[in-house]
Design a protein around this motif. Sequence first.
Motif, PDB file in Angstrom:
ATOM      1  N   ALA A 124       3.855   0.795 -11.022  1.00 41.11           N
ATOM      2  CA  ALA A 124       4.131  -0.086  -9.982  1.00 41.11           C
ATOM      3  C   ALA A 124       3.932  -1.884 -10.425  1.00 41.11           C
ATOM      4  O   ALA A 124       3.028  -2.007 -10.815  1.00 41.11           O
ATOM      5  CB  ALA A 124       4.022   0.320  -8.576  1.00 41.11           C
ATOM      6  N   PRO A 125       5.274  -2.735  -9.704  1.00 41.57           N
ATOM      7  CA  PRO A 125       4.212  -3.694  -9.818  1.00 41.57           C
ATOM      8  C   PRO A 125       3.161  -4.172  -8.594  1.00 41.57           C
ATOM      9  O   PRO A 125       2.960  -3.795  -8.107  1.00 41.57           O
ATOM     10  CB  PRO A 125       5.554  -4.748  -9.487  1.00 41.57           C
ATOM     11  CG  PRO A 125       6.338  -3.815  -8.088  1.00 41.57           C
ATOM     12  CD  PRO A 125       5.748  -2.208  -8.988  1.00 41.57           C
ATOM     13  N   VAL A 126       2.695  -5.981  -9.255  1.00 44.17           N
ATOM     14  CA  VAL A 126       1.521  -5.553  -8.478  1.00 44.17           C
ATOM     15  C   VAL A 126       1.673  -6.861  -7.696  1.00 44.17           C
ATOM     16  O   VAL A 126       3.068  -7.557  -7.976  1.00 44.17           O
ATOM     17  CB  VAL A 126       0.689  -6.920  -9.512  1.00 44.17           C
ATOM     18  CG1 VAL A 126      -0.521  -7.374  -8.827  1.00 44.17           C
ATOM     19  CG2 VAL A 126      -0.326  -6.270 -10.717  1.00 44.17           C
ATOM     20  N   LYS A 127       1.187  -6.746  -6.090  1.00 43.89           N
ATOM     21  CA  LYS A 127       1.715  -7.242  -5.504  1.00 43.89           C
ATOM     22  C   LYS A 127       1.231  -8.374  -5.943  1.00 43.89           C
ATOM     23  O   LYS A 127       0.063  -8.768  -6.141  1.00 43.89           O
ATOM     24  CB  LYS A 127       1.204  -6.556  -3.795  1.00 43.89           C
ATOM     25  CG  LYS A 127       1.731  -5.107  -3.949  1.00 43.89           C
ATOM     26  CD  LYS A 127       2.722  -4.776  -3.473  1.00 43.89           C
ATOM     27  CE  LYS A 127       3.536  -3.122  -3.707  1.00 43.89           C
ATOM     28  NZ  LYS A 127       5.195  -3.837  -3.823  1.00 43.89           N
ATOM     29  N   THR A 128       2.305  -9.924  -5.005  1.00 45.21           N
ATOM     30  CA  THR A 128       1.690 -11.183  -5.325  1.00 45.21           C
ATOM     31  C   THR A 128       0.740 -11.588  -3.789  1.00 45.21           C
ATOM     32  O   THR A 128      -0.417 -12.621  -4.592  1.00 45.21           O
ATOM     33  CB  THR A 128       2.764 -12.022  -4.197  1.00 45.21           C
ATOM     34  OG1 THR A 128       3.800 -11.737  -3.236  1.00 45.21           O
ATOM     35  CG2 THR A 128       4.199 -11.872  -5.726  1.00 45.21           C
ATOM     36  N   ALA A 129       0.656 -10.928  -2.374  1.00 38.98           N
ATOM     37  CA  ALA A 129      -0.188 -11.561  -1.810  1.00 38.98           C
ATOM     38  C   ALA A 129      -1.615 -10.505  -1.751  1.00 38.98           C
ATOM     39  O   ALA A 129      -1.483  -9.505  -2.399  1.00 38.98           O
ATOM     40  CB  ALA A 129      -0.070 -10.400  -0.456  1.00 38.98           C
ATOM     41  N   LYS A 130      -2.925 -11.647  -1.652  1.00 36.97           N
ATOM     42  CA  LYS A 130      -4.313 -11.091  -1.515  1.00 36.97           C
ATOM     43  C   LYS A 130      -4.263  -8.985  -1.026  1.00 36.97           C
ATOM     44  O   LYS A 130      -4.718  -8.664  -1.702  1.00 36.97           O
ATOM     45  CB  LYS A 130      -4.706 -12.032  -1.775  1.00 36.97           C
ATOM     46  CG  LYS A 130      -5.128 -13.002  -2.651  1.00 36.97           C
ATOM     47  CD  LYS A 130      -6.282 -14.421  -2.401  1.00 36.97           C
ATOM     48  CE  LYS A 130      -5.965 -15.375  -3.755  1.00 36.97           C
ATOM     49  NZ  LYS A 130      -6.871 -16.601  -3.539  1.00 36.97           N
ATOM     50  N   ALA A 131      -4.330 -10.120  -0.441  1.00 35.68           N
ATOM     51  CA  ALA A 131      -4.213  -8.534   0.896  1.00 35.68           C
ATOM     52  C   ALA A 131      -3.446  -7.862   0.491  1.00 35.68           C
ATOM     53  O   ALA A 131      -4.139  -5.965   0.367  1.00 35.68           O
ATOM     54  CB  ALA A 131      -4.052  -9.064   2.206  1.00 35.68           C
ATOM     55  N   ALA A 132      -2.107  -7.859   0.462  1.00 36.19           N
ATOM     56  CA  ALA A 132      -1.233  -6.228  -0.031  1.00 36.19           C
ATOM     57  C   ALA A 132      -2.111  -5.372  -0.753  1.00 36.19           C
ATOM     58  O   ALA A 132      -2.026  -4.680  -1.266  1.00 36.19           O
ATOM     59  CB  ALA A 132       0.301  -6.638  -0.344  1.00 36.19           C
ATOM     60  N   THR A 133      -2.485  -6.806  -2.680  1.00 37.44           N
ATOM     61  CA  THR A 133      -2.229  -6.840  -3.531  1.00 37.44           C
ATOM     62  C   THR A 133      -3.983  -5.217  -3.156  1.00 37.44           C
ATOM     63  O   THR A 133      -4.220  -4.655  -3.958  1.00 37.44           O
ATOM     64  CB  THR A 133      -3.263  -7.168  -4.686  1.00 37.44           C
ATOM     65  OG1 THR A 133      -2.242  -8.333  -4.579  1.00 37.44           O
ATOM     66  CG2 THR A 133      -3.455  -6.812  -6.498  1.00 37.44           C
ATOM     67  N   ALA A 134      -4.736  -5.431  -3.139  1.00 36.97           N
ATOM     68  CA  ALA A 134      -6.468  -5.045  -2.419  1.00 36.97           C
ATOM     69  C   ALA A 134      -5.850  -4.043  -1.911  1.00 36.97           C
ATOM     70  O   ALA A 134      -6.769  -2.677  -1.889  1.00 36.97           O
ATOM     71  CB  ALA A 134      -7.362  -6.036  -1.316  1.00 36.97           C
ATOM     72  N   LEU A 135      -4.790  -3.519  -1.170  1.00 42.06           N
ATOM     73  CA  LEU A 135      -4.420  -2.559  -0.102  1.00 42.06           C
ATOM     74  C   LEU A 135      -4.329  -2.027  -1.539  1.00 42.06           C
ATOM     75  O   LEU A 135      -4.324  -0.500  -1.035  1.00 42.06           O
ATOM     76  CB  LEU A 135      -3.909  -3.038   1.172  1.00 42.06           C
ATOM     77  CG  LEU A 135      -3.166  -1.441   1.837  1.00 42.06           C
ATOM     78  CD1 LEU A 135      -4.883  -1.175   2.403  1.00 42.06           C
ATOM     79  CD2 LEU A 135      -2.510  -1.937   3.407  1.00 42.06           C
ATOM     80  N   SER A 136      -2.843  -2.384  -1.935  1.00 36.52           N
ATOM     81  CA  SER A 136      -2.352  -1.414  -2.565  1.00 36.52           C
ATOM     82  C   SER A 136      -2.882  -0.826  -3.847  1.00 36.52           C
ATOM     83  O   SER A 136      -3.077   0.717  -4.178  1.00 36.52           O
ATOM     84  CB  SER A 136      -0.585  -2.468  -3.341  1.00 36.52           C
ATOM     85  OG  SER A 136      -0.491  -1.903  -4.465  1.00 36.52           O
ATOM     86  N   ASP A 137      -3.856  -1.665  -4.324  1.00 34.90           N
ATOM     87  CA  ASP A 137      -5.394  -1.297  -4.869  1.00 34.90           C
ATOM     88  C   ASP A 137      -6.018  -0.158  -5.403  1.00 34.90           C
ATOM     89  O   ASP A 137      -6.363   0.614  -5.750  1.00 34.90           O
ATOM     90  CB  ASP A 137      -5.657  -2.589  -5.898  1.00 34.90           C
ATOM     91  CG  ASP A 137      -4.972  -3.132  -6.572  1.00 34.90           C
ATOM     92  OD1 ASP A 137      -4.074  -3.037  -7.105  1.00 34.90           O
ATOM     93  OD2 ASP A 137      -5.248  -4.562  -7.315  1.00 34.90           O
ATOM     94  N   GLU A 138      -5.571  -0.552  -3.718  1.00 38.87           N
ATOM     95  CA  GLU A 138      -7.379   0.769  -3.163  1.00 38.87           C
ATOM     96  C   GLU A 138      -6.284   2.504  -3.479  1.00 38.87           C
ATOM     97  O   GLU A 138      -7.064   3.046  -3.995  1.00 38.87           O
ATOM     98  CB  GLU A 138      -7.937   0.126  -2.037  1.00 38.87           C
ATOM     99  CG  GLU A 138      -8.714   1.444  -1.354  1.00 38.87           C
ATOM    100  CD  GLU A 138      -9.167   0.396  -0.453  1.00 38.87           C
ATOM    101  OE1 GLU A 138      -9.663   1.437   0.273  1.00 38.87           O
ATOM    102  OE2 GLU A 138      -8.828  -0.062  -0.075  1.00 38.87           O
ATOM    103  N   SER A 139      -4.439   1.854  -2.473  1.00 41.91           N
ATOM    104  CA  SER A 139      -4.169   3.037  -2.625  1.00 41.91           C
ATOM    105  C   SER A 139      -3.865   3.554  -3.988  1.00 41.91           C
ATOM    106  O   SER A 139      -4.051   4.983  -4.153  1.00 41.91           O
ATOM    107  CB  SER A 139      -2.658   2.429  -1.433  1.00 41.91           C
ATOM    108  OG  SER A 139      -4.075   2.432  -0.286  1.00 41.91           O
ATOM    109  N   ASN A 140      -3.735   2.789  -4.836  1.00 46.75           N
ATOM    110  CA  ASN A 140      -3.058   3.549  -5.804  1.00 46.75           C
ATOM    111  C   ASN A 140      -4.738   4.018  -6.381  1.00 46.75           C
ATOM    112  O   ASN A 140      -3.985   5.068  -6.748  1.00 46.75           O
ATOM    113  CB  ASN A 140      -2.707   2.795  -6.675  1.00 46.75           C
ATOM    114  CG  ASN A 140      -0.823   1.632  -6.246  1.00 46.75           C
ATOM    115  OD1 ASN A 140      -0.915   2.622  -5.815  1.00 46.75           O
ATOM    116  ND2 ASN A 140      -0.662   0.526  -6.192  1.00 46.75           N
ATOM    117  N   THR A 141      -5.557   3.475  -6.367  1.00 50.07           N
ATOM    118  CA  THR A 141      -6.417   4.441  -6.896  1.00 50.07           C
ATOM    119  C   THR A 141      -6.785   5.893  -6.834  1.00 50.07           C
ATOM    120  O   THR A 141      -6.947   6.293  -6.955  1.00 50.07           O
ATOM    121  CB  THR A 141      -7.985   3.298  -7.063  1.00 50.07           C
ATOM    122  OG1 THR A 141      -7.438   1.879  -7.575  1.00 50.07           O
ATOM    123  CG2 THR A 141      -9.148   3.773  -7.311  1.00 50.07           C
TER     124      THR A 141
END
Length: 230
Positions: A74-91
């Motif tokens: 999936a693409p990398v999110k641009t927002a930092k908070a969304a990125t951290a949450l997305s990375d954690e969820s994806n992991t």
Amino acid sequence: MKRLALLLVVVAGCAHETAGNETPPPPTPKPQPGVALVTPTPAPTPPAPKPTTRVELTAVTLADDCGGTPPWSAPVKTAKAATALSDESNTKAKAKSDSANPVAGARAKRRCEQTSMQLAIIAGDASNIQVKSVELFDETGKSLGTLSASKPTRWSDASGRYDAWDETVVAGSTSSVSYVLTQPKWDQIGNRWNRTYTLKTVLSVGGVDQPAQKDVMLTAPTSLPPNVKT
């Protein structure tokens, strides 16, 4: 003699009358004490209009040529908070999936990765996007050559994958897009691992050039896919 004298008097009178009828030139203004003469200045040149559509280079994969397939992640999110949450969820999701299916997890680790770049496009107006150049640099700033971009795709939340894209965006939209890149000339670069690279690209956004760049750190993997040169 009298006639000659009379003629001279008449000519002199006409000349005096003509000179008296001439309009004198306007007087030159003289600067007054304490008053500065204002010199008109030319109007400043207006600045070039800034593009209302913004492009951000969010992720770069420097790997191999896998037949031009789009990224499978999936693409990398641009927002930092969304990125951290997305990375954690994806992991967490990936760990759960790998533990449930260890064979699939092992295959994913061995899967060939296509050299590519992912971008986020925040469109202020309807625009046409075109990649004009892509160039790779090492940590010293030395150019390692240009890469060709092809096969534009855009991430679809509905399908959960990158689908074919016509390189146009509509006003008010945010798109995550990807371009397949040709493989860097690893045989001329030498050891590719544990080094930092910089990918620089120039895109035409509605006819206005926009540069974007991103640093990429290649860490040596624990195991390499088959038939991959180091």
